[in-house]
Design an enzyme around this catalytic site. Structure first.
Site, PDB file in Angstrom:
ATOM      1  N   GLU B  50     -23.875 -12.745 -15.731  1.00  0.00           N
ATOM      2  CA  GLU B  50     -23.698 -13.950 -16.554  1.00  0.00           C
ATOM      3  C   GLU B  50     -24.253 -13.801 -17.967  1.00  0.00           C
ATOM      4  OE1 GLU B  50     -24.797 -13.949 -13.477  1.00  0.00           O
ATOM      5  OE2 GLU B  50     -23.597 -15.324 -12.276  1.00  0.00           O
ATOM      6  N   PHE B 112     -30.519 -25.018  -2.123  1.00  0.00           N
ATOM      7  CA  PHE B 112     -30.091 -23.633  -2.318  1.00  0.00           C
ATOM      8  C   PHE B 112     -29.443 -23.472  -3.699  1.00  0.00           C
ATOM      9  CE2 PHE B 112     -26.708 -20.370  -1.874  1.00  0.00           C
ATOM     10  CZ  PHE B 112     -27.556 -19.276  -1.765  1.00  0.00           C
ATOM     11  N   GLN B 113     -29.887 -22.474  -4.427  1.00  0.00           N
ATOM     12  CA  GLN B 113     -29.396 -22.168  -5.780  1.00  0.00           C
ATOM     13  C   GLN B 113     -29.517 -23.365  -6.724  1.00  0.00           C
ATOM     14  OE1 GLN B 113     -25.520 -20.169  -5.464  1.00  0.00           O
ATOM     15  NE2 GLN B 113     -26.614 -18.225  -5.303  1.00  0.00           N
ATOM     16  N   LYS B 162     -21.811 -30.120  -8.313  1.00  0.00           N
ATOM     17  CA  LYS B 162     -20.605 -29.710  -7.596  1.00  0.00           C
ATOM     18  C   LYS B 162     -19.717 -30.918  -7.258  1.00  0.00           C
ATOM     19  CE  LYS B 162     -19.046 -26.900  -3.761  1.00  0.00           C
ATOM     20  NZ  LYS B 162     -19.395 -25.905  -2.743  1.00  0.00           N
ATOM     21  N   MET B 470     -36.258   2.837 -31.205  1.00  0.00           N
ATOM     22  CA  MET B 470     -36.990   2.055 -32.201  1.00  0.00           C
ATOM     23  C   MET B 470     -38.458   1.910 -31.795  1.00  0.00           C
ATOM     24  SD  MET B 470     -36.822   0.718 -35.121  1.00  0.00           S
ATOM     25  CE  MET B 470     -35.321  -0.007 -35.776  1.00  0.00           C
TER      26      MET B 470
END
Lengths: 176, 565
Positions: B50, B112-113, B162, B470
């Protein structure tokens, strides 16, 4: 510029999470809030916050702009240098026996405070005024043993007929 | 009309002109994905992490000037977006991120999540929403796009439970957005513009310091007119690169920690800085106390909170760059600044900053220069972060806006490859080169799969020095060469690319550099080149931390050690 206490008034949309956004902004930019009070304004969907911060003029101006930048902030004003009415309220629970009660009541009278609860061993005093008045009352009561204190933090309003919530464009910056 | 939350979102996206969405689905956002087939105008690009959805959306936004859109599911999907959102926030890129959330009845229950993604992204979004009322969804999406692209652009996140995606409600296309608490100001204050014009007309040693605001505002032409009318040299910030043609006689390229020495000197010697659409970032100003010590400063920016944040400003002008420059131009008297320009040219001659030394090994600077020549300066360069980024900025010459696409404010390693995906999606006809380091590339290399799945002809040049270069440079210069955790094993990048179905070449000799680049260009599709470059090459010039812009280290002439002194 030397640090001093500034009083900011913020009008914000009355939506969930707005206080969180404001508090988060102060934390994130490293500003300490002396006090913050939030409540309804004269408009049903706008909340009014009075925020007291310690800082130099430039840093407070920066925080004012950052606050103004929040999408849900309608208007922010630093009213420190204006002619304002400032009030704070406190409830003070103080130990009071039959021996000390009358002396405490005299002090309460002098400060035009109210006794709102009495029990055998204590009193609750309600007092309104500016911070100095509250501080000196608390100082005097200390000899009697203060058991509990709650202070609301500062609320403020400019004197005269002008209002903070007057319609008009958000002020963009002090310089222009 | 009755519509589900998912349909409402898609309908709004179509009405906003969205064509491409970058994302990954999951349980909470599944109902939104389920409605996508009903809206064939929306092309979904499946990324592999993501973070890359957000970077790709930002690349797309920068390539097209439109709002980039990304989707992610609740919980880890949403938290993975965070880096990409923060990147867009710091670089002022317009983005709308839509995340799935657990159903309303589970919110606050550690379901959940479930994560509080609006809480998490509070300080890194321009604004965010948790939509609990499906009837508000259309209005929220419309507002989100409006907020993302107007004023100082930035990312807006919409968190949608949802069951809000699934719920059917009566839907009417939302009307015009009118937010009493958000009215970005376009026009500058005329009194301030007049003050600025007076300062410009009186200045003996003026310098224009142009940032990304010029590009966002589409004000390159106005900037050019200003520079040419009053013969004012132009220096840009790193993200301002391309806002003014670097081949222009008045261009002194870009300033800062790894900017051109002569650009830094110009700022240091100026009596007037006209700062346009930039925010005095510390990598640009170096030690701020000694920044532009002789100059008055005019600061034009759309964000009032940037005025006076880092440097004191003499004439602030709040407004959109183009809307401010247009009336300002009418007040500018044509002038010459012969002596000043002559001085700058002396500095440029004495401190060329981008000379490449003779070497039999492959110097990364030489690779960038070769890509520049092979593409005739006409490519869009997307970079990772670190040495590769600085060499790409120094040794390619940029003449058009949005042809140098890089992570500035956040300095996100791994930005290059996923951003290239977005850039190529947004500008399919452009030649897109991703110039990356082996360290940066390994952070998001899984996007090779996305590139292959979408058949995106991105050309990838890895400056492979076997170090987190760097940081290694900092260890060499400031930590007595203690190379702690910077030596970097890497896979065989060419074999790796092949595993993804992408051809590539490993280049280990200098004479193979140009043919490899030509081969990559000739190939119709993505191509990867692994350049084994000089391992301990440093980026110069360099302003050491804490120093002023002109206290810089330049490339050592031979083997002489210049730091520590």
């Amino acid at each position: 510029m030397a640090p001093m206490k500034h009083t900011l008034v913020a009008l914000v949309e009355d939506k969930p999470g707005v206080l969180n956004r404001v508090a988060n902004l102060f934390r994130r930019r490293g500003f300490n809030i002396d006090s913050i009070t939030v409540g309804h304004s004269e408009k049903p969907d706008i909340s009014r916050m009075t925020i007291v911060v310690d800082g130099s003029g430039a840093s407070v101006e920066q925080v004012r702009k950052q606050l103004d930048k929040l999408i849900e902030t309608v208007k922010v004003q630093d009213i420190t240098s204006e002619s304002i009415v400032v009030r704070e309220m406190a409830l003070i629970k103080v130990k009071a026996t039959s021996a000390t009660r009358s002396e405490i009541m005299q002090i309460v009278d002098i400060f035009r405070a109210n006794i709102v609860d009495v029990s055998m061993e204590s009193l609750i005093i309600e007092v309104t005024g500016d911070e100095e008045k509250l501080d000196s009352l608390l100082n005097l009561l200390r000899t009697f043993e203060i058991k509990e204190v709650v202070r609301t933090g500062r609320i403020a309003m400019t004197r005269g007929s002008t209002t903070t919530s007057e319609p008009g464009r958000k002020p963009i910056s002090a310089e222009d | 009309m009755k519509m589900t939350g998912g349909q409402i979102i898609c309908d709004c996206l179509v009405k906003e002109g969205v064509e491409v969405i970058f994302g990954i689905l999951g349980g909470a956002i599944l109902p939104l994905y389920d409605t996508l087939p009903q809206f064939p105008q929306l092309h979904h690009v499946l990324v592999r992490h993501e973070q890359c959805a957000a970077h790709a959306a930002e690349g797309y936004a920068r390539a097209t000037g439109r709002v980039g859109v990304c989707f992610a599911t609740s919980g880890p999907g949403a938290t993975n977006l965070v880096t990409g959102i923060a990147n867009a926030h710091l670089d002022s890129s317009p983005m709308v991120a839509i995340t799935g959330q657990v159903a309303r009845r589970f919110i606050g229950k550690d379901a959940f999540q479930e994560v509080d993604i609006t809480g998490i992204t509070l300080p890194i979004t321009k604004h965010n929403y948790l939509v609990r009322d499906t009837a508000q969804l259309g209005k929220v999406v419309k507002e989100a796009f409006y907020i993302a692209r107007t004023g100082r652009p930035g990312p807006v996140l919409i968190d949608v439970p949802k069951d809000v995606f699934q719920e059917q409600v009566e839907y009417h296309t939302p009307g015009k957005v009118d937010l009493r608490s958000y009215k970005p100001r376009r026009e500058g204050n005329m009194a301030q513009i007049r003050k600025a014009a007076n300062l410009i007309n009186q200045a003996q040693k003026p310098v224009i310091l142009a940032g990304r605001g010029v590009i966002i505002s589409g004000a390159s032409e106005e900037l050019k007119t200003l520079a040419e009318t009053a013969q004012i040299p132009v220096v840009t910030t790193l993200l301002g690169i391309g806002g003014f043609p670097e081949s222009h006689v008045l261009s002194y390229r870009w300033l800062g920690m790894h900017g051109m020495a002569y650009a830094n000197m110009a700022i240091n010697g100026a009596d007037l800085i006209i700062a346009i659409g930039m925010r005095f970032d510390d990598r640009a100003t170096a030690e701020v106390a000694s920044f532009a010590p002789h100059a008055k400063i005019i600061h034009i920016d759309i964000d009032p909170a940037e005025i006076g944040k880092n440097v004191r400003v003499d004439v602030p002008i709040v407004g959109d760059v183009k809307a401010v420059l247009t009336p300002l131009l009418k007040l500018i008297t044509p002038t010459q600044h012969m002596d000043w320009l002559k001085q700058l040219d002396v500095w440029r001659r004495e401190h060329p900053s981008t000379d490449i030394r003779e070497s039999s090994s492959i110097l990364p600077q030489y690779v960038v220069r070769s890509i520049y020549e092979a593409t005739e300066g006409d490519a869009t360069i997307v970079t990772g972060v670190g040495q590769n980024q600085m060499w790409a900025a120094q040794h390619y010459i940029y003449n058009k806006p949005n042809t140098f696409i890089s992570s500035g404010g956040l300095g996100t390693m791994g930005f290059g490859l996923p951003a290239s995906v977005g850039v190529k999606m947004g500008r399919p006809d452009a030649t897109v080169w991703c110039i990356d380091g082996d360290g940066s590339f390994q952070m998001t290399l899984h996007e090779l799969a996305t590139i292959q799945q979408e058949r995106l002809a991105v050309k990838i040049a890895i400056m492979n020095n076997g170090f987190l270069g760097m940081v290694r440079q900092w260890q060499e210069l400031f930590h007595d060469k203690r190379y702690v955790a910077t030596p970097l094993w890497g896979p065989d990048f060419v074999k790796l690319a092949e595993a993804y179905g992408i051809p590539g070449i490993k280049v280990r000799h200098k004479d193979e550099v140009v043919p490899a680049i030509q081969k990559a260009m000739a190939h119709d599709g993505p191509f990867l080149i692994d350049f084994g470059v000089e391992p301990e090459e440093n980026v110069y010039p360099m302003v050491p931390p804490g120093a002023s812009l002109v206290e810089l280290l330049e490339a050592p002439k031979k083997e002489e050690v210049v730091w520590p002194r």
